[in-house]
Structures are given as C-alpha cells and as structure tokens.
Design an enzyme around this catalytic site. Sequence first.
Site, PDB file in Angstrom:
ATOM      1  N   GLU A 238       2.955 -19.467  -3.382  1.00  0.00           N
ATOM      2  CA  GLU A 238       2.844 -18.848  -2.049  1.00  0.00           C
ATOM      3  C   GLU A 238       1.415 -18.703  -1.516  1.00  0.00           C
ATOM      4  O   GLU A 238       1.053 -17.667  -0.968  1.00  0.00           O
ATOM      5  CB  GLU A 238       3.546 -17.485  -2.064  1.00  0.00           C
TER       6      GLU A 238
ATOM      7  N   GLU B 181      14.269 -21.483  -6.239  1.00  0.00           N
ATOM      8  CA  GLU B 181      14.766 -20.099  -6.144  1.00  0.00           C
ATOM      9  C   GLU B 181      15.915 -19.998  -5.134  1.00  0.00           C
ATOM     10  O   GLU B 181      15.979 -19.071  -4.330  1.00  0.00           O
ATOM     11  CB  GLU B 181      13.624 -19.152  -5.724  1.00  0.00           C
TER      12      GLU B 181
HETATM   13  C1  HAH Z   1       9.854 -15.021  -4.266  1.00  0.00           C
HETATM   14  N1  HAH Z   1       9.115 -14.681  -3.095  1.00  0.00           N
HETATM   15  C2  HAH Z   1       8.975 -15.025  -5.531  1.00  0.00           C
HETATM   16  O1  HAH Z   1       8.484 -16.330  -5.783  1.00  0.00           O
HETATM   17  C3  HAH Z   1       9.736 -14.562  -6.771  1.00  0.00           C
HETATM   18  O2  HAH Z   1       8.839 -14.473  -7.848  1.00  0.00           O
HETATM   19  C4  HAH Z   1      10.382 -13.219  -6.553  1.00  0.00           C
HETATM   20  O3  HAH Z   1      11.075 -12.793  -7.723  1.00  0.00           O
HETATM   21  C5  HAH Z   1      11.263 -13.288  -5.383  1.00  0.00           C
HETATM   22  C6  HAH Z   1      11.000 -14.137  -4.373  1.00  0.00           C
HETATM   23  C7  HAH Z   1       9.830 -14.888  -1.865  1.00  0.00           C
HETATM   24  C8  HAH Z   1       9.322 -14.202  -0.648  1.00  0.00           C
HETATM   25  C9  HAH Z   1      10.029 -14.330   0.514  1.00  0.00           C
HETATM   26  O4  HAH Z   1      11.137 -15.085   0.538  1.00  0.00           O
HETATM   27  C10 HAH Z   1       9.593 -13.717   1.684  1.00  0.00           C
HETATM   28  C11 HAH Z   1       8.457 -12.938   1.688  1.00  0.00           C
HETATM   29  C12 HAH Z   1       7.770 -12.794   0.525  1.00  0.00           C
HETATM   30  C13 HAH Z   1       8.205 -13.410  -0.632  1.00  0.00           C
END
Ligand code: HAH
Length: 332
Positions: A134, A242
Amino acid sequence: MSELIQSLYKKYEPFFAVGTCVSPRTLETHKELLVNHFNSLTSENHMKFGPIHPTPDTYDFTQADRMVAFAKEHSKLVRGHTLVWHNQNAPWVFQDEGGGFVGKDVLLKRMEEHINTVVSRYRGAVYCWDVVNEAVADSGPDVLRQKSPWLEIIGPEFIEKAFEYAHAADPDALLFYNDYNESQPDKRDKIYRLVRGLKEKGVPIHGIGLQAHWNIHWPSLDDIREAIEQYASLGLQLHITELDMSMFAFEDRRTDLAEPTAEMLEKQAERYEQVFALFREYAGVITNVTLWGAADDVTWLHNFPVRGRKNWPLLFDMQHKPKPALERIMRF
Ligand code: HAH
C-alpha cells in the site's frame, strides 16, 4: 454440507492456487475448511512488523511459526504478508531516543535487519512475500502515499531497498508489490508506473498483488480486466491476495442487517462467478487467488469500514457451510 462439496483448491488446481488468510484461532476453529478447500495460507496479522518485531531486540515468531508448521503438515503454500507497510508497525521503529523521528540511515539499517531476519527464518517455507504494502496514493497527483513514515524518513527509495534486502535474504522467494483499489483506473495507472519504474531499474520484483477488497456493486468487470491486462503487460505474475466481496458499497452506513438478503446472496454469487471466470481466463498470469478469510464468521469486514456492520463477503457462511457463491465458482 462441506463434506459433500468437492474441494475448492482441487477444482482449481489446473489454474492457480486458492488460499485464505488465517489467524492462530482459525487454524483450530476452521481447520476442516482450511485443510479441505485451500492450498495456500497467509497470516492475517502475525507476520506484520508490530506483532513479529515488537521491540528493537525481540522478535515474536510464536504465531508465525505455528502457521508455517500447520502449512507444512498439510502441504499448503505460504504467502508472507507483509514486510514494509505504513500500518501495524511497532512504534519504536521510527523513533530515536528522544521520541522524534530517526534519521534515514538508521531506519534503512533497521529495515534491512528486520527483512533479513524475518525472510531468512522462513526461507524455503514462505514461497512469496508482500514486500511493500500500500505505498501508492489513493487519489491526487502524488504517485506515493505521502503519510507513511517510511517515505517521510527514507524517501521513495524505501521501496527498492525493501525489495533488495528481501531478495538478498531469500533469492528464491517471489517478491510482490501489494495494494488495494488496484482496479480503480487512476490508482491502477500509478501502481503500474511505480512497478514499471522498479523493473526498469532492475529491482528484484516478481509480481503484483491485487488485494481485491471488492463489493457486490464495484468495481466493474471491465475495470478488473483492464487492471489485469495492464499489470500483466509488465511481464510479472499476478496474485489476487485478499479477495472478499462485501455486501455493501464502501460508503453505505447501514448497520441494522442481521442476515444477508436472498438478493444479496444471489448478486454475490453472480459476481464471484464472473470474477473467477475472469481469473481462469488469465490463469497464465494469475498464479494464486487468496480470500481474506475462510468463512463469514471471521471477516475483518464486520468492523471495517463501519464498526459493527455485519458483513458476509466470503465463500462459506457463519456456520462454515458453502454459500451460493461457492457453488457457482465450482460449476464450470
Ligand atoms: C488490507 N488493507 C491489509 O493489506 C491487510 O493486512 C489487512 O489485514 C486488511 C486489509 C486494506 C485497506 C483497505 O481496503 C482500505 C483502506 C485501508 C486499507
């Protein structure tokens, strides 16, 4: 009944691995689903910086070791998640003795030591790593997310350094850049430019992780296809890292629903069917499709982005029974 349904991962063996994230708890509570239906596992939280390296001189490998042992016992692949991210860090990482930010050289050293220790420990057991998670900005003109201590202290080269350190620690591991909103055209172009730049510099990067936190309304199939095409044009492999399919639009604030409606379940089944058909079409580039949870009782989406909003985004329901979506992706 899950006993009567064919194995999800076996059905998809000709195409790609099918994974899920796990926690120390779900290794026990969802063991049957994990063993029967998934052949790749990702630790939802326990390989992240904060949990695994809580103080400068201590690592806590207990939970990560446990999931790696489970994977080995049941012949599952392991995706490593994640080495460098702006969230879920231990606060000490960025701090000097006075509580201010450390300098660039110190942080690079800490990053190198961390990556080397974690990646070396799981050499041969973790087949790929989300090295940087990210780092790209959601909107606006900047390619990189500005609010990240890694960027603020080290500058943009924190990304290539992370890949170099990971590659040095395990030259056989596949190294991924992972992000969400990956199919949204503006962000897609930024991710593409970032990764293209890394490739041009000869940075050891082997794949792009599409988080795929989607919902039953968004993104469009065309945008997903376009993203896959554009990323694949870089000559890297793609992992869907994911995947979940929320019943709500992101901005929907409703929290009163106790059960999914029949219409929601049908729409979700249709969407899963469409995206899995698309993934199969691109099975030459997509080599792993991981869901962000084994069943609806353990999704992070019960509390994100709206606290207490129940959600049902996965392939098995609250009782671990197959949902319409699962039946549809098994029918081809
Ligand atoms: C993910 N971020 C992460 O990669 C993961 O490690 C965590 O457990 C859950 C989600 C996603 C995310 C998003 O879809 C929107 C804003 C911030 C982060």
